[in-house]
Design a protein around this motif. Structure first.
Motif, mmCIF file in Angstrom:
data_model
loop_
_atom_site.group_PDB
_atom_site.id
_atom_site.type_symbol
_atom_site.label_atom_id
_atom_site.label_comp_id
_atom_site.label_asym_id
_atom_site.label_seq_id
_atom_site.Cartn_x
_atom_site.Cartn_y
_atom_site.Cartn_z
ATOM 1 N N ASN A 1 0.850 -1.190 0.000
ATOM 2 C CA ASN A 1 0.000 0.000 0.000
ATOM 3 C C ASN A 1 0.890 1.246 0.000
ATOM 4 O OD1 ASN A 1 -2.372 -1.498 0.091
ATOM 5 N ND2 ASN A 1 -2.352 -1.578 2.340
ATOM 6 N N VAL A 2 0.332 2.355 -0.446
ATOM 7 C CA VAL A 2 1.061 3.621 -0.457
ATOM 8 C C VAL A 2 0.163 4.697 0.147
ATOM 9 C CG1 VAL A 2 2.473 3.016 -2.467
ATOM 10 C CG2 VAL A 2 0.271 4.159 -2.819
ATOM 11 N N SER A 3 0.788 5.754 0.635
ATOM 12 C CA SER A 3 0.021 6.795 1.334
ATOM 13 C C SER A 3 -0.267 8.013 0.462
ATOM 14 C CB SER A 3 0.794 7.253 2.583
ATOM 15 O OG SER A 3 2.050 7.808 2.217
ATOM 16 N N ASP A 4 0.159 7.980 -0.806
ATOM 17 C CA ASP A 4 -0.004 9.132 -1.689
ATOM 18 C C ASP A 4 -0.432 8.633 -3.071
ATOM 19 O OD1 ASP A 4 0.204 11.425 -3.219
ATOM 20 O OD2 ASP A 4 2.055 12.115 -2.260
ATOM 21 N N ARG A 5 -1.436 9.309 -3.660
ATOM 22 C CA ARG A 5 -1.893 8.910 -4.997
ATOM 23 C C ARG A 5 -0.782 9.006 -6.034
ATOM 24 N NH1 ARG A 5 -7.164 11.596 -7.162
ATOM 25 N NH2 ARG A 5 -6.010 13.484 -6.581
ATOM 26 N N ARG A 6 0.177 9.886 -5.787
ATOM 27 C CA ARG A 6 1.317 10.021 -6.695
ATOM 28 C C ARG A 6 2.054 8.693 -6.861
ATOM 29 N NH1 ARG A 6 6.478 10.405 -5.270
ATOM 30 N NH2 ARG A 6 5.886 10.680 -3.098
ATOM 31 N N SER B 1 0.804 5.717 -7.038
ATOM 32 C CA SER B 1 -0.158 4.665 -7.410
ATOM 33 C C SER B 1 0.474 3.533 -8.213
ATOM 34 C CB SER B 1 -1.307 5.271 -8.221
ATOM 35 O OG SER B 1 -2.039 6.180 -7.430
ATOM 36 N N GLU B 2 1.481 3.844 -9.021
ATOM 37 C CA GLU B 2 2.099 2.776 -9.820
ATOM 38 C C GLU B 2 2.876 1.788 -8.960
ATOM 39 O OE1 GLU B 2 6.121 3.697 -11.779
ATOM 40 O OE2 GLU B 2 5.013 5.581 -12.007
ATOM 41 N N LEU B 3 3.176 2.178 -7.704
ATOM 42 C CA LEU B 3 3.917 1.293 -6.801
ATOM 43 C C LEU B 3 3.004 0.458 -5.928
ATOM 44 C CD1 LEU B 3 6.708 3.769 -5.610
ATOM 45 C CD2 LEU B 3 6.799 2.134 -7.517
ATOM 46 N N GLY B 4 1.764 0.883 -5.740
ATOM 47 C CA GLY B 4 0.851 0.164 -4.860
ATOM 48 C C GLY B 4 -0.505 0.827 -4.800
ATOM 49 N N ARG B 5 -1.349 0.345 -3.895
ATOM 50 C CA ARG B 5 -2.706 0.866 -3.771
ATOM 51 C C ARG B 5 -2.733 1.998 -2.745
ATOM 52 N NH1 ARG B 5 -7.547 -2.889 -1.578
ATOM 53 N NH2 ARG B 5 -6.134 -2.861 0.198
ATOM 54 N N PRO B 6 -3.235 3.180 -3.125
ATOM 55 C CA PRO B 6 -3.282 4.305 -2.174
ATOM 56 C C PRO B 6 -4.215 4.014 -1.003
ATOM 57 C CG PRO B 6 -3.524 5.079 -4.435
ATOM 58 C CD PRO B 6 -3.645 3.585 -4.477
ATOM 59 N N MET B 7 -3.749 4.318 0.192
ATOM 60 C CA MET B 7 -4.526 4.114 1.418
ATOM 61 C C MET B 7 -4.315 5.300 2.344
ATOM 62 S SD MET B 7 -6.007 1.027 1.316
ATOM 63 C CE MET B 7 -6.222 0.505 3.015
ATOM 64 N N MET B 8 -5.313 5.597 3.155
ATOM 65 C CA MET B 8 -5.166 6.618 4.190
ATOM 66 C C MET B 8 -4.322 6.037 5.323
ATOM 67 S SD MET B 8 -6.729 9.438 3.345
ATOM 68 C CE MET B 8 -6.923 10.225 4.926
ATOM 69 N N PHE B 9 -3.357 6.832 5.776
ATOM 70 C CA PHE B 9 -2.492 6.357 6.863
ATOM 71 C C PHE B 9 -1.981 7.559 7.643
ATOM 72 C CE2 PHE B 9 1.602 5.010 8.671
ATOM 73 C CZ PHE B 9 1.204 3.853 9.332
ATOM 74 N N ASP B 10 -2.116 7.520 8.954
ATOM 75 C CA ASP B 10 -1.664 8.599 9.819
ATOM 76 C C ASP B 10 -0.181 8.392 10.134
ATOM 77 O OD1 ASP B 10 -1.299 10.637 11.583
ATOM 78 O OD2 ASP B 10 -2.527 9.788 13.192
ATOM 79 N N SER B 11 0.659 9.211 9.513
ATOM 80 C CA SER B 11 2.106 9.086 9.710
ATOM 81 C C SER B 11 2.670 10.244 10.533
ATOM 82 C CB SER B 11 2.810 9.033 8.351
ATOM 83 O OG SER B 11 2.562 10.226 7.619
#
Length: 368
Positions: free
Chosen positions: A61-66, A68-78
């Motif tokens: 999963n990734v935390s940024d729509r940018r 997206s080619e690396l994984g699925r965007p998800m909300m995450f509190d970092s």
């Protein structure tokens, strides 16, 4: 499951459930290098460090729509990942952000941004031309009011600027009429001719601006241009604030671009809102009967949005296909809705029918 998170000071791979950092790649301690990487991110690029962190991992999963080619965007509190924990202080962040600002402001301006400014410049020119034209007609009309019947717009200004007195203009036009206008002194006539000359040059400037806009829109928005024509496509991009933003809007917003005032007025008053904005200028809409316009505007807005996305991301030309699909859809609407909707009949006596309670057929009485 792991998630990729990128902050201004580095990229991190974390366990999504526990939040434990599994691996990281920090930004270089050189402010200029860090700023260049942030600039790449703002332009939508992927950092080499991000690719390294996800290499060999099965679609994290990734935390940024940018990303997206690396994984699925998800909300995450970092927010728990602090820059100070990795040796980055506020002074360094300031230097990085200043460098980032300098880099972004010195980047080449996209042509669609020039298009936005050109459309606004054209609107200013049109407004100025209208003011000058009104003043010229009112002023020169005291000397030769009949000229307005024989010349309009640029031709009117050109004749006054070149000849000035009415006898010379009548000779140029080949007309023989008796004017009811008053005679003017040479000094007054010269002032009017100067005004007309300025207006004539403004008309020339307007033509050059329109040609410039047409060139940009054909180059940057070929699909939108094929669907809407150059002037309307340019105004849609201008109203949206750029092609990139237009491509990100929902079709319902595209449908109402240019009708914002009417929409907010309807929201305040509780009345029915507008069905279309500037898209109404498309011939399929303004030539249609009033009860079909909203449906056609909705169909056109959807196709325009597809065209904008293709233009923004430099896809293959699809304007002809989109136009054909729109033509089929418009034909379906005209066939399905050939007649205007029937207006609801008012009950006898002019009083509205009670829609609830005891007066409603089959309705239950109110409980007390």
């Amino acid at each position: 499951m792991v998630i990729l998170v990128t902050k201004w000071f580095g990229s991190f791979i974390l366990d999504e459930k526990s939040g434990r950092i599994l691996d990281k790649r920090l930004m270089p301690k050189d402010a200029q290098e860090a700023a260049e990487k942030l600039a790449l991110m703002q332009r939508g690029g992927i950092l080499d460090e991000e690719r390294e962190l996800v290499a060999g991992k099965e679609k994290p999963n990734v935390s940024d729509r940018r990303q997206s080619e690396l994984g699925r965007p998800m909300m995450f509190d970092s927010s728990f990942i602090k820059a100070s924990d990795y040796g980055f202080d506020d002074r360094f962040m300031h230097d990085v952000m200043v460098g980032l600002g300098k880099l972004r402001t010195s980047e080449p301006v996209p042509r669609d941004r020039n298009l936005v400014q050109a459309i606004r410049s054209l609107d200013d020119q049109i407004s100025t031309i209208n003011l000058y034209s009104e003043r010229l007609h009112e002023w020169y009309g005291m000397h030769f009011p009949e000229l307005a019947d024989y010349a309009h717009d640029k031709k009117y200004a050109e004749l006054v600027a070149r000849f000035g007195d009415r006898d010379s203009i009548k000779e140029e036009l080949g007309i023989d009429i008796e004017s009811i206008g008053a005679d003017l002194d040479d000094e007054d006539l010269r002032a009017i001719m100067d005004l007309a000359d300025t207006l004539d040059r403004l008309y020339d400037d307007e033509l050059r601006t329109e040609a410039y806009i047409q060139g940009i829109v054909e180059q940057t928005c070929p699909n939108m241009c094929a669907m809407l024509g150059g002037p309307l496509a340019a105004r849609m991009v201008s109203l949206a604030g750029g092609l990139e933003r237009l491509a990100s809007l929902p079709s319902s917003t595209v449908q109402l671009l240019g009708a914002e005032k009417a929409m907010f007025r309807a929201m305040r008053s509780g009345k029915r809102g507008p069905k279309h904005g500037i898209i109404y200028q498309h011939p399929d809409i303004h030539r249609a009967p009033y009860w079909q316009r909203g449906k056609i505007a909705r169909a056109l807005a959807g196709k325009v949005l597809i065209a904008a996305k293709i233009d923004q991301y430099h896809g293959e030309f699809a304007g002809d296909r989109l136009n054909e699909e729109l033509r089929v859809r418009v034909a379906e609407i005209k066939k399905r809705y050939p007649d205007p909707p029937k207006k609801p009949q008012k009950p006898k006596g002019g009083k509205p029918r009670n829609r609830g309670g005891k007066g409603r057929p089959g309705g239950k009485p109110h409980r007390h």
